[in-house]
Design a protein around this motif. Structure first.
Motif, PDB file in Angstrom:
ATOM      1  N   GLY A  10     120.551  24.610 -14.084  1.00  0.00           N
ATOM      2  CA  GLY A  10     119.600  23.805 -13.830  1.00  0.00           C
ATOM      3  C   GLY A  10     118.470  24.361 -13.575  1.00  0.00           C
ATOM      4  N   ASN A  11     117.417  23.309 -12.055  1.00  0.00           N
ATOM      5  CA  ASN A  11     116.382  23.708 -12.159  1.00  0.00           C
ATOM      6  C   ASN A  11     116.076  25.420 -11.211  1.00  0.00           C
ATOM      7  OD1 ASN A  11     115.148  21.961 -12.863  1.00  0.00           O
ATOM      8  ND2 ASN A  11     115.419  20.393 -10.843  1.00  0.00           N
ATOM      9  N   VAL A  12     117.068  25.924 -10.320  1.00  0.00           N
ATOM     10  CA  VAL A  12     117.104  26.217  -9.446  1.00  0.00           C
ATOM     11  C   VAL A  12     117.518  27.813 -10.260  1.00  0.00           C
ATOM     12  CG1 VAL A  12     118.928  27.828  -7.631  1.00  0.00           C
ATOM     13  CG2 VAL A  12     118.242  25.496  -7.512  1.00  0.00           C
ATOM     14  N   ALA A  13     119.009  27.804 -11.278  1.00  0.00           N
ATOM     15  CA  ALA A  13     118.557  28.624 -11.825  1.00  0.00           C
ATOM     16  C   ALA A  13     117.140  29.325 -12.915  1.00  0.00           C
ATOM     17  CB  ALA A  13     119.716  28.294 -13.108  1.00  0.00           C
ATOM     18  N   HIS A  15     114.038  28.742 -11.687  1.00  0.00           N
ATOM     19  CA  HIS A  15     112.922  28.984 -11.118  1.00  0.00           C
ATOM     20  C   HIS A  15     113.292  30.825 -10.775  1.00  0.00           C
ATOM     21  CE1 HIS A  15     110.449  26.268 -10.529  1.00  0.00           C
ATOM     22  NE2 HIS A  15     111.263  25.218 -10.981  1.00  0.00           N
ATOM     23  N   LEU A  16     114.476  30.657 -10.441  1.00  0.00           N
ATOM     24  CA  LEU A  16     114.999  32.177  -9.985  1.00  0.00           C
ATOM     25  C   LEU A  16     114.915  33.332 -10.859  1.00  0.00           C
ATOM     26  CD1 LEU A  16     119.260  31.215  -8.057  1.00  0.00           C
ATOM     27  CD2 LEU A  16     116.695  32.382  -6.979  1.00  0.00           C
ATOM     28  N   TYR A  17     115.276  33.167 -12.591  1.00  0.00           N
ATOM     29  CA  TYR A  17     115.173  33.761 -13.854  1.00  0.00           C
ATOM     30  C   TYR A  17     113.906  33.928 -13.523  1.00  0.00           C
ATOM     31  CZ  TYR A  17     113.802  34.912 -18.165  1.00  0.00           C
ATOM     32  OH  TYR A  17     113.380  35.850 -19.091  1.00  0.00           O
ATOM     33  N   LYS A  18     112.590  33.126 -13.592  1.00  0.00           N
ATOM     34  CA  LYS A  18     111.150  33.288 -13.199  1.00  0.00           C
ATOM     35  C   LYS A  18     111.283  34.541 -12.172  1.00  0.00           C
ATOM     36  CE  LYS A  18     110.105  29.049 -15.454  1.00  0.00           C
ATOM     37  NZ  LYS A  18     109.447  27.701 -15.393  1.00  0.00           N
ATOM     38  N   ALA A  19     111.321  34.386 -11.229  1.00  0.00           N
ATOM     39  CA  ALA A  19     111.263  34.357 -10.221  1.00  0.00           C
ATOM     40  C   ALA A  19     111.666  36.614 -10.614  1.00  0.00           C
ATOM     41  CB  ALA A  19     111.831  34.464  -9.149  1.00  0.00           C
ATOM     42  N   PHE A  20     112.418  36.545 -10.829  1.00  0.00           N
ATOM     43  CA  PHE A  20     113.509  37.984 -11.613  1.00  0.00           C
ATOM     44  C   PHE A  20     112.592  38.663 -12.096  1.00  0.00           C
ATOM     45  CE2 PHE A  20     117.997  36.215  -9.642  1.00  0.00           C
ATOM     46  CZ  PHE A  20     118.084  36.517  -8.406  1.00  0.00           C
ATOM     47  N   THR A  21     111.886  37.634 -13.629  1.00  0.00           N
ATOM     48  CA  THR A  21     111.150  38.619 -14.243  1.00  0.00           C
ATOM     49  C   THR A  21     110.420  38.508 -13.935  1.00  0.00           C
ATOM     50  OG1 THR A  21     110.836  36.577 -14.505  1.00  0.00           O
ATOM     51  CG2 THR A  21     112.541  37.016 -15.841  1.00  0.00           C
ATOM     52  N   ASN A  22     109.334  38.668 -12.711  1.00  0.00           N
ATOM     53  CA  ASN A  22     108.628  39.006 -12.491  1.00  0.00           C
ATOM     54  C   ASN A  22     108.860  40.150 -11.409  1.00  0.00           C
ATOM     55  OD1 ASN A  22     106.889  37.149 -14.155  1.00  0.00           O
ATOM     56  ND2 ASN A  22     106.560  35.377 -11.916  1.00  0.00           N
ATOM     57  N   TYR A 106     121.635  31.330  -1.334  1.00  0.00           N
ATOM     58  CA  TYR A 106     121.258  30.266  -1.375  1.00  0.00           C
ATOM     59  C   TYR A 106     119.486  29.953  -1.097  1.00  0.00           C
ATOM     60  CZ  TYR A 106     120.549  25.186   0.889  1.00  0.00           C
ATOM     61  OH  TYR A 106     120.065  23.829   1.626  1.00  0.00           O
ATOM     62  N   PRO A 107     119.191  29.163  -1.812  1.00  0.00           N
ATOM     63  CA  PRO A 107     117.181  29.124  -1.857  1.00  0.00           C
ATOM     64  C   PRO A 107     117.343  27.773  -1.235  1.00  0.00           C
ATOM     65  CG  PRO A 107     117.920  28.623  -3.878  1.00  0.00           C
ATOM     66  CD  PRO A 107     118.610  28.899  -2.930  1.00  0.00           C
ATOM     67  N   LEU A 108     116.259  27.150   0.576  1.00  0.00           N
ATOM     68  CA  LEU A 108     116.448  26.412   0.916  1.00  0.00           C
ATOM     69  C   LEU A 108     115.062  25.654   0.820  1.00  0.00           C
ATOM     70  CD1 LEU A 108     117.128  25.742   4.401  1.00  0.00           C
ATOM     71  CD2 LEU A 108     116.704  24.261   2.667  1.00  0.00           C
ATOM     72  N   GLN A 109     114.696  24.869  -0.513  1.00  0.00           N
ATOM     73  CA  GLN A 109     113.519  25.137  -0.664  1.00  0.00           C
ATOM     74  C   GLN A 109     114.326  23.925  -1.734  1.00  0.00           C
ATOM     75  OE1 GLN A 109     110.732  23.276  -0.762  1.00  0.00           O
ATOM     76  NE2 GLN A 109     109.829  25.569  -0.201  1.00  0.00           N
ATOM     77  N   THR A 110     113.104  22.027  -2.147  1.00  0.00           N
ATOM     78  CA  THR A 110     113.474  21.966  -3.476  1.00  0.00           C
ATOM     79  C   THR A 110     113.098  22.184  -4.391  1.00  0.00           C
ATOM     80  OG1 THR A 110     113.035  19.609  -3.993  1.00  0.00           O
ATOM     81  CG2 THR A 110     111.567  20.430  -2.930  1.00  0.00           C
ATOM     82  N   PHE A 111     113.502  21.735  -5.618  1.00  0.00           N
ATOM     83  CA  PHE A 111     112.947  22.289  -7.301  1.00  0.00           C
ATOM     84  C   PHE A 111     113.068  21.523  -8.272  1.00  0.00           C
ATOM     85  CE2 PHE A 111     115.472  26.570  -4.952  1.00  0.00           C
ATOM     86  CZ  PHE A 111     114.245  27.105  -5.101  1.00  0.00           C
ATOM     87  N   SER A 112     111.908  21.038  -8.857  1.00  0.00           N
ATOM     88  CA  SER A 112     111.657  20.759  -9.487  1.00  0.00           C
ATOM     89  C   SER A 112     111.644  21.204 -11.220  1.00  0.00           C
ATOM     90  CB  SER A 112     110.555  19.345  -9.405  1.00  0.00           C
ATOM     91  OG  SER A 112     111.060  18.930  -8.249  1.00  0.00           O
ATOM     92  N   LYS A 113     111.922  20.802 -12.122  1.00  0.00           N
ATOM     93  CA  LYS A 113     112.095  21.521 -13.195  1.00  0.00           C
ATOM     94  C   LYS A 113     110.464  21.916 -13.571  1.00  0.00           C
ATOM     95  CE  LYS A 113     113.679  20.926 -17.916  1.00  0.00           C
ATOM     96  NZ  LYS A 113     113.912  20.085 -19.059  1.00  0.00           N
ATOM     97  N   ASN A 114     109.582  20.953 -13.854  1.00  0.00           N
ATOM     98  CA  ASN A 114     107.951  21.351 -14.033  1.00  0.00           C
ATOM     99  C   ASN A 114     106.893  21.965 -12.963  1.00  0.00           C
ATOM    100  OD1 ASN A 114     108.394  20.760 -16.710  1.00  0.00           O
ATOM    101  ND2 ASN A 114     108.138  18.647 -16.390  1.00  0.00           N
ATOM    102  N   ALA A 115     107.748  21.785 -11.564  1.00  0.00           N
ATOM    103  CA  ALA A 115     106.849  22.336 -10.524  1.00  0.00           C
ATOM    104  C   ALA A 115     106.851  24.110 -10.114  1.00  0.00           C
ATOM    105  CB  ALA A 115     106.913  21.830  -9.601  1.00  0.00           C
ATOM    106  N   SER A 116     105.875  24.916 -10.235  1.00  0.00           N
ATOM    107  CA  SER A 116     105.609  25.912 -10.088  1.00  0.00           C
ATOM    108  C   SER A 116     106.289  26.247  -8.186  1.00  0.00           C
ATOM    109  CB  SER A 116     104.754  26.463 -10.506  1.00  0.00           C
ATOM    110  OG  SER A 116     103.411  26.250  -9.229  1.00  0.00           O
TER     111      SER A 116
END
Length: 253
Positions: A10-13, A15-22, A106-116
């Motif tokens: 999902g959105n959280v997964a 965004h976490l993947y992108k953060a981890f890879t960086n 738990y990342p306390l933030q709103t996550f949208s699919k196409n928002a960085s």
């Protein structure tokens, strides 16, 4: 290095993947999802699987899945005594099956699919059943992606999640109502954006109580009556009345 296996897409997964890879200190060893189609586009960058039996060994297994799936998925993991954490704000630490070392990321933030997302703006609420052993790993992972870690217990996390619904989900619905009101008179919603930003910015300096302004706090009955008359949508009128009464009660009006 921290080796991570990510479960969920999902959105959280994502965004976490992108953060981890960086992050230089993090390696995503594998990404699991029950439907490979969702994560297939990443197959040249990370090992992907839809089979729990194929999960590789890692330092942390992150269940970035729906709240109602955490317990079932953790019980199906074909190993024990490894650190398994979920990313939910409202699910108990104990929802993770007891055969694992249990935690919360738990990342306390709103996550949208196409928002960085810049994780330096994402507080990470951490919880671990064994604080001395597992919490340092979670803190290290949070810091590796540029986030500020916060140790919280389950009750505190539940309170933060509930409060987040008010400041994010409910506030966004208020924005939607405001958008409908401006559209009804062909006014530009964009004109309200500096006000929206300043309302949030003020909280860096003063409390929400002290930041409150407007007709409800002033008990400006004439303006309130005018606004209610202008609202033609029944539900918008109900929201206006409810919030007006809440403000008046808070400020002794």
């Amino acid at each position: 290095m921290i080796d991570v296996v990510l479960l969920g897409a999902g959105n959280v997964a994502t965004h976490l993947y992108k953060a981890f890879t960086n992050a230089e200190e993090v390696t995503v060893k594998q990404w699991y999802n029950r439907s490979l189609k969702t994560i297939e586009k990443y197959k040249n960058k990370v090992a992907i699987t839809d089979n729990l039996e194929d999960l590789v060994e890692a330092d942390i297994y992150i269940l970035a899945v729906s709240d109602d799936v955490v317990a079932e998925l953790s019980s199906k993991l074909p190993f024990e005594n490894r650190l398994v954490v979920h990313t939910s704000g409202s699910v108990s630490l104990y929802a993770v099956d007891k055969k694992h070392k249990r935690g919360v990321f738990y990342p306390l933030q709103t996550f949208s699919k196409n928002a960085s997302v810049d994780f330096s703006d994402v507080p990470l609420c951490l919880e671990a059943l064994k604080n001395k052993e597992d919490l340092p790993i979670l803190k290290k992972l949070a810091i590796a992606i540029g986030s500020q870690p916060h140790k919280v217990n389950s009750d505190q996390r539940a309170a933060l999640h509930l409060a987040a619904v008010f400041v994010n989900n409910f506030t966004n619905q208020i924005y939607r109502i405001a958008h409908e009101i401006t559209e009804s008179q062909s006014a530009e919603f964009e004109i309200l954006k500096p006000l929206i930003k300043e309302t949030a910015r003020k909280l860096d300096d003063i409390s929400p109580y002290l930041a409150q302004t407007g007709p409800a706090k002033r008990n400006d009955k004439k303006t309130i009556k005018k606004h209610l008359k202008a609202l033609t949508d029944k539900h918008h009128k109900e929201v206006y009345e409810l919030l007006t009464k809440s403000i008046q009660k808070t400020h002794g009006r």
